[in-house]
Design a protein around this motif. Structure first.
Motif, mmCIF file in Angstrom:
data_model
loop_
_atom_site.group_PDB
_atom_site.id
_atom_site.type_symbol
_atom_site.label_atom_id
_atom_site.label_comp_id
_atom_site.label_asym_id
_atom_site.label_seq_id
_atom_site.Cartn_x
_atom_site.Cartn_y
_atom_site.Cartn_z
ATOM 1 N N MET A 1 1.863 -1.806 -2.509
ATOM 2 C CA MET A 1 1.255 -2.451 -3.633
ATOM 3 C C MET A 1 -0.148 -1.868 -3.799
ATOM 4 S SD MET A 1 0.755 -6.488 -4.422
ATOM 5 C CE MET A 1 -0.398 -6.910 -3.147
ATOM 6 N N ILE A 2 -0.568 -1.646 -5.038
ATOM 7 C CA ILE A 2 -1.917 -1.149 -5.328
ATOM 8 C C ILE A 2 -2.642 -2.197 -6.163
ATOM 9 C CG2 ILE A 2 -3.263 0.622 -6.492
ATOM 10 C CD1 ILE A 2 -1.004 2.559 -5.866
ATOM 11 N N ASP A 3 -3.859 -2.536 -5.748
ATOM 12 C CA ASP A 3 -4.673 -3.537 -6.440
ATOM 13 C C ASP A 3 -5.983 -2.886 -6.850
ATOM 14 O OD1 ASP A 3 -5.807 -5.897 -7.373
ATOM 15 O OD2 ASP A 3 -6.530 -6.451 -5.382
ATOM 16 N N ASP A 4 -6.376 -3.060 -8.115
ATOM 17 C CA ASP A 4 -7.636 -2.485 -8.597
ATOM 18 C C ASP A 4 -8.532 -3.572 -9.188
ATOM 19 O OD1 ASP A 4 -6.138 -2.954 -10.845
ATOM 20 O OD2 ASP A 4 -6.612 -1.070 -11.825
ATOM 21 N N SER A 5 -8.711 -4.651 -8.456
ATOM 22 C CA SER A 5 -9.546 -5.759 -8.916
ATOM 23 C C SER A 5 -11.007 -5.357 -8.968
ATOM 24 C CB SER A 5 -9.401 -6.956 -7.980
ATOM 25 O OG SER A 5 -8.076 -7.419 -7.988
ATOM 26 N N ILE A 32 -18.159 -3.545 -10.348
ATOM 27 C CA ILE A 32 -17.667 -2.607 -9.345
ATOM 28 C C ILE A 32 -16.176 -2.869 -9.135
ATOM 29 C CG2 ILE A 32 -18.300 -4.100 -7.410
ATOM 30 C CD1 ILE A 32 -18.997 -1.525 -5.859
ATOM 31 N N VAL A 33 -15.404 -1.783 -9.004
ATOM 32 C CA VAL A 33 -13.961 -1.880 -8.805
ATOM 33 C C VAL A 33 -13.602 -1.222 -7.484
ATOM 34 C CG1 VAL A 33 -11.706 -1.137 -9.665
ATOM 35 C CG2 VAL A 33 -13.440 -1.930 -11.270
ATOM 36 N N THR A 34 -12.811 -1.893 -6.685
ATOM 37 C CA THR A 34 -12.303 -1.329 -5.447
ATOM 38 C C THR A 34 -10.789 -1.219 -5.559
ATOM 39 O OG1 THR A 34 -14.082 -2.340 -4.178
ATOM 40 C CG2 THR A 34 -12.173 -1.602 -2.946
ATOM 41 N N VAL A 35 -10.269 -0.020 -5.328
ATOM 42 C CA VAL A 35 -8.830 0.210 -5.355
ATOM 43 C C VAL A 35 -8.313 0.057 -3.927
ATOM 44 C CG1 VAL A 35 -6.996 1.843 -5.912
ATOM 45 C CG2 VAL A 35 -9.080 1.780 -7.305
ATOM 46 N N THR A 36 -7.362 -0.842 -3.745
ATOM 47 C CA THR A 36 -6.853 -1.172 -2.416
ATOM 48 C C THR A 36 -5.346 -0.973 -2.375
ATOM 49 O OG1 THR A 36 -8.546 -2.880 -2.284
ATOM 50 C CG2 THR A 36 -6.811 -2.972 -0.650
ATOM 51 N N THR A 37 -4.848 -0.332 -1.331
ATOM 52 C CA THR A 37 -3.405 -0.265 -1.106
ATOM 53 C C THR A 37 -3.070 -1.274 -0.010
ATOM 54 O OG1 THR A 37 -3.692 1.557 0.454
ATOM 55 C CG2 THR A 37 -3.138 2.132 -1.801
ATOM 56 N N VAL A 38 -1.983 -2.001 -0.240
ATOM 57 C CA VAL A 38 -1.602 -3.083 0.661
ATOM 58 C C VAL A 38 -0.120 -2.971 1.005
ATOM 59 C CG1 VAL A 38 -1.460 -5.598 0.892
ATOM 60 C CG2 VAL A 38 -3.316 -4.595 -0.406
ATOM 61 N N ARG A 43 5.911 -11.883 3.286
ATOM 62 C CA ARG A 43 5.270 -12.983 4.011
ATOM 63 C C ARG A 43 3.843 -12.653 4.390
ATOM 64 N NH1 ARG A 43 7.853 -13.396 9.128
ATOM 65 N NH2 ARG A 43 8.275 -11.204 8.776
ATOM 66 N N VAL A 44 3.606 -11.372 4.729
ATOM 67 C CA VAL A 44 2.316 -10.927 5.236
ATOM 68 C C VAL A 44 1.795 -9.786 4.379
ATOM 69 C CG1 VAL A 44 1.146 -9.920 7.234
ATOM 70 C CG2 VAL A 44 2.989 -11.554 7.591
ATOM 71 N N TYR A 45 0.512 -9.814 4.081
ATOM 72 C CA TYR A 45 -0.149 -8.728 3.362
ATOM 73 C C TYR A 45 -1.111 -8.048 4.320
ATOM 74 C CZ TYR A 45 1.595 -10.776 -0.939
ATOM 75 O OH TYR A 45 2.406 -11.244 -1.921
ATOM 76 N N TYR A 46 -0.983 -6.710 4.444
ATOM 77 C CA TYR A 46 -1.819 -5.956 5.364
ATOM 78 C C TYR A 46 -2.512 -4.832 4.601
ATOM 79 C CZ TYR A 46 -3.243 -3.204 9.383
ATOM 80 O OH TYR A 46 -3.979 -2.513 10.291
ATOM 81 N N PRO A 47 -3.850 -4.869 4.445
ATOM 82 C CA PRO A 47 -4.546 -3.800 3.715
ATOM 83 C C PRO A 47 -4.474 -2.480 4.471
ATOM 84 C CG PRO A 47 -6.124 -5.363 4.636
ATOM 85 C CD PRO A 47 -4.754 -5.895 4.929
ATOM 86 N N LEU A 48 -4.117 -1.407 3.763
ATOM 87 C CA LEU A 48 -4.019 -0.088 4.368
ATOM 88 C C LEU A 48 -5.255 0.756 4.108
ATOM 89 C CD1 LEU A 48 -0.329 0.729 3.410
ATOM 90 C CD2 LEU A 48 -1.182 -0.120 5.595
ATOM 91 N N HIS A 49 -5.781 0.677 2.891
ATOM 92 C CA HIS A 49 -6.900 1.539 2.518
ATOM 93 C C HIS A 49 -7.644 0.904 1.345
ATOM 94 C CE1 HIS A 49 -8.822 5.522 2.497
ATOM 95 N NE2 HIS A 49 -8.927 5.333 1.201
ATOM 96 N N ALA A 50 -8.971 0.975 1.349
ATOM 97 C CA ALA A 50 -9.788 0.465 0.241
ATOM 98 C C ALA A 50 -10.855 1.504 -0.093
ATOM 99 C CB ALA A 50 -10.444 -0.853 0.614
#
Length: 62
Positions: A1-5, A32-38, A43-50
Motif C-alpha cells: 500500500m502507498i500513502d501520500d498524506s 509537507i507530504v510524506t510518501v509512505t509504503t506500508v 490485521r497489521v500495518y507495518y511501515p516499510l519506507h517513508a
C-alpha cells in the motif's frame, strides 16, 4: 500500500514545504507530504519506507 498524506505547514523556507495536494485535508494548500509504503496482511500495518516529497521550487534551476 502507498500513502501520500500531507500536513499543513506555514512558510515555504523549510525543506519539503510548498503548495501541493494535501491528502489529509483533501485540497491543495501550503504543507509537507510524506510518501509512505506500508505492508499489511489485513490485521497489521507495518511501515516499510517513508520519504518526504520535495516540491520543484526547492531545487536549483538549470
Amino acid at each position: 500500500m502507498i500513502d501520500d498524506s500531507g500536513d499543513r505547514k506555514d512558510g515555504t523556507a523549510p525543506a519539503h514545504v510548498g503548495r501541493q495536494w494535501l491528502g489529509r485535508l483533501g485540497k491543495t494548500d501550503n504543507g509537507i507530504v510524506t510518501v509512505t509504503t506500508v505492508w499489511t496482511d489485513g490485521r497489521v500495518y507495518y511501515p516499510l519506507h517513508a520519504t518526504p516529497y520535495t516540491p520543484a521550487h526547492h531545487f536549483a534551476r538549470g
